[in-house]
Motif scaffolding. Structure first.
Motif, short mmCIF file in Angstrom:
data_model
loop_
_atom_site.label_atom_id
_atom_site.label_comp_id
_atom_site.label_asym_id
_atom_site.label_seq_id
_atom_site.Cartn_x
_atom_site.Cartn_y
_atom_site.Cartn_z
N HIS A 61 0.83 -1.22 0.00
CA HIS A 61 0.00 0.00 0.00
C HIS A 61 0.86 1.26 0.00
O HIS A 61 1.24 1.78 1.04
N HIS A 63 1.76 5.16 -2.29
CA HIS A 63 1.25 6.20 -3.21
C HIS A 63 2.44 6.89 -3.88
O HIS A 63 2.60 8.11 -3.78
N ASN A 89 -2.88 3.21 -5.18
CA ASN A 89 -3.94 2.73 -4.30
C ASN A 89 -5.04 3.78 -4.09
O ASN A 89 -4.90 4.93 -4.48
N CYS A 90 -6.12 3.34 -3.49
CA CYS A 90 -7.23 4.21 -3.08
C CYS A 90 -7.88 4.93 -4.25
O CYS A 90 -8.47 6.01 -4.07
N GLU A 113 -4.15 12.61 -0.07
CA GLU A 113 -2.89 12.01 0.38
C GLU A 113 -1.94 13.02 1.02
O GLU A 113 -0.77 12.71 1.27
N ASP A 434 1.37 3.34 3.49
CA ASP A 434 0.96 4.63 2.91
C ASP A 434 2.18 5.45 2.47
O ASP A 434 2.09 6.67 2.37
ZN ZN Z 1 -3.95 4.95 0.52
#
Ligand code: ZN
Length: 565
Positions: A61, A63, A89-90, A113, A434
């Protein structure tokens, strides 16, 4: 020379979960070619006596979508031995995207983010529209390998234009999204990602487009992966903190319709019985947990803790004398109180944009007479004193010359036991670092794997070393379909980390001034990671970048001929 690289005398923890063993590992042309008692000369030898040799960490996970344009090394992850990460992601990706949607997509990405939108926009070349063009644009020699997902948000924007922000898609629009998804997967995307989380909003508080999607839209996109028999799906459900029954039914529906692995984000072990039930049925559903707590400590003397809260950020940036004056000024106090509340009302639930007063405790007082306050939550303190919570904190800090130490507690340590048990079932992976996101905020969790190796393996023995390594290497590789990484075995790509199990851990976060366009950003360095090897090249050596940038964009469905370099 027989080998390019020889790592001698280390304890090999190979990623399979089986017992460690002492062996040398030899690498030639980016591939592991021999393991055991290896004879023969090597261009470079690393003495790993007393150290662990493991496959590089695969982080599920992150970004890193924009980071290659300002940090090709991909820090903080690579410092921790991460050699491959799943990004995009997301639902937030920068492709496929037509020029008219670039600004809105970037603003949304940065808002969710916590990335600095102006300085990022200054470094993005925007030379792409299709997913394939984007992959080429970031495949510029990196510190680690990137496996991109395609985001549901750009698919929606491309298929629906402005209506993406307003309503569910029509069957025709869904068909356009499915076509774009198919193209992206064929270009090498590893799957798609989406968010339904109420915390995910654009710069004006508007829900991100994917939150307007109905269940049928996600199920349809799932079916497309099923038809291709490729790819994984990442979903941030509505109740990310605590997925509801409806969330769970939807996750299971998408997993069933697609027949593909579905990851969902969660912060606790509550979903365990439902995930186990789905798994018994043969559905591939995995919880991505955040193992590393974010418990930043701060004093009001010097902290970036309030840098995202208006008025507070201005006061905190002043000199100490001016700050003390502001804290004692009744008019300024009223403003600080107002902003503390107002931000919460205006931007509910956007991480880092408000202060969770109820989770802040008095960690350490400077004066003996205040000792009894230690461990108290600020909200308790405020209630006991009949004050606004901001006043309770400021009055205490002022009395102690701003030396009072506060801590934001994201999770009590006792909860780790249930989280680690969930991980041991095989249905949860502690991989929600993250990394690449939240550069602006007051926590960084990029070093999640190092933290787990320190806290759960060494200090609390909640996982064995072999099991922890497996969760970060072979298991993610197997789930996402990465066939040539995640194990130390002959023929696998030489993505490796060498670390000291007695010292591995994370350092306290720091602010460095090397973000996009030189902006400040929060980083988390590693302790005890000796070498990080990507594709047979040493990228990090004793905490220093060697200058090598052998990482590549890995495209799904292609053979990653590891010796191609
Ligand atoms: Zn995320």
């Amino acid at each position: 020379m027989a080998y390019d690289l020889l790592i001698t005398g280390g304890m090999v923890v190979d990623g399979s979960g089986f017992s460690r063993y002492r062996a040398d590992v030899a690498v030639k042309n980016g591939v592991i070619v021999e393991i055991g008692r290896v004879r023969g000369a090597a261009a470079r030898t690393i003495d790993a006596d007393g150290l662990v040799v493991a496959p590089g960490i695969i982080d599920l996970h992150t970004h890193y979508d924009a980071q290659p344009f300002w940090d090709r090394l991909c820090t903080s992850s690579v410092w921790h031995g991460v050699t491959t990460s799943l990004m995009g992601n997301c639902g937030l990706t920068l492709a496929p995207l037509r020029p008219e949607h670039r600004e809105a997509m970037l603003a949304t990405f940065c808002c969710v983010e916590d990335l600095p939108v102006r300085s990022l926009s200054a470094v993005l070349p925007w030379t792409w529209q299709t997913f394939d063009e984007y992959l080429k644009a970031i495949d510029i020699g990196l510190g680690m390998n990137l496996m991109p997902l395609v985001g549901h948000n750009p698919l929606r924007l491309s298929a629906m234009d402005k209506a993406a922000w307003d309503r569910p898609a029509t069957p025709d629009e869904i068909a356009v999204m499915q076509r774009l998804l198919r193209e992206s997967i064929e270009a090498g995307a590893w799957g798609w990602s989406t968010t339904d989380s109420p915390t995910h909003a654009g710069p004006h508080g508007e829900p991100v487009p994917t939150r307007l999607a109905d269940d049928e839209e996600r199920i349809a996109l799932g079916r497309t992966l099923g038809e291709l028999n490729r790819g994984v799906i990442e979903i941030l459900p509505k109740g990310a903190g605590a997925p509801t029954d409806a969330d769970h039914a939807h996750l299971t529906d998408v997993a069933r319709a697609s027949g593909r692995p579905v990851f969902f984000l969660t912060f606790d072990a509550a979903p365990r019985p439902r995930v186990e039930a789905a798994t018994r049925e043969g559905v591939q559903l995995y919880a991505l947990l955040r193992a590393i707590p974010f418990n930043p400590r701060f004093t009001l003397k010097k902290t970036t803790f309030f840098s995202n809260l208006d008025v507070w950020d201005v006061v905190m940036a002043k000199s100490l004398d001016e700050r003390l004056a502001a804290f004692t000024d009744p008019a300024k106090r009223a403003e600080l109180r107002e902003w503390a509340d107002q931000r919460q009302r205006r931007r509910p639930g956007v991480p880092g944009r408000f202060i969770k007063w109820a989770s802040i405790v008095v960690k350490k007082t400077a004066m003996a007479k205040n000792r009894a306050l230690e461990g108290q939550a600020l909200t308790e303190l405020a209630a006991a004193q009949g004050k606004h919570v901001a006043d309770a904190m400021l009055d205490l800090a002022l009395e102690e010359g701003l030396d009072t130490e506060f801590e934001l507690q994201s999770r009590p340590p006792a909860e780790d036991v249930a989280l680690a048990e969930f991980v041991r079932t095989g249905h949860a992976i502690p991989s929600q670092s993250d990394a690449g996101a939240h550069l602006n905020t007051n926590f960084c969790t990029a070093g999640e794997s190092s933290w787990v190796l320190a806290e759960w393996v060494r200090e609390r023995q909640l996982l064995t070393l072999e099991d922890a390594i497996r969760r970060y290497t072979f298991q993610p590789a197997r789930i996402v379909g990465l066939r040539d990484r995640g194990l130390i075995a002959v023929g696998m790509a030489a993505d490796l980390m060498v670390f000291d199990p007695a010292t591995i851990g994370v350092k306290e976060d720091e602010i460095s001034r090397d973000g996009p366009s030189g902006t400040p950003r929060r980083v988390q360095r590693a302790i005890g990671v000796h070498q990080v090897v990507v594709g047979g090249e040493v990228v990090m050596d004793a905490g220093e970048h060697t200058g090598a940038l052998p990482g590549r964009v890995l495209r799904a469905g292609r053979a990653h001929e590891v010796s191609a370099r």
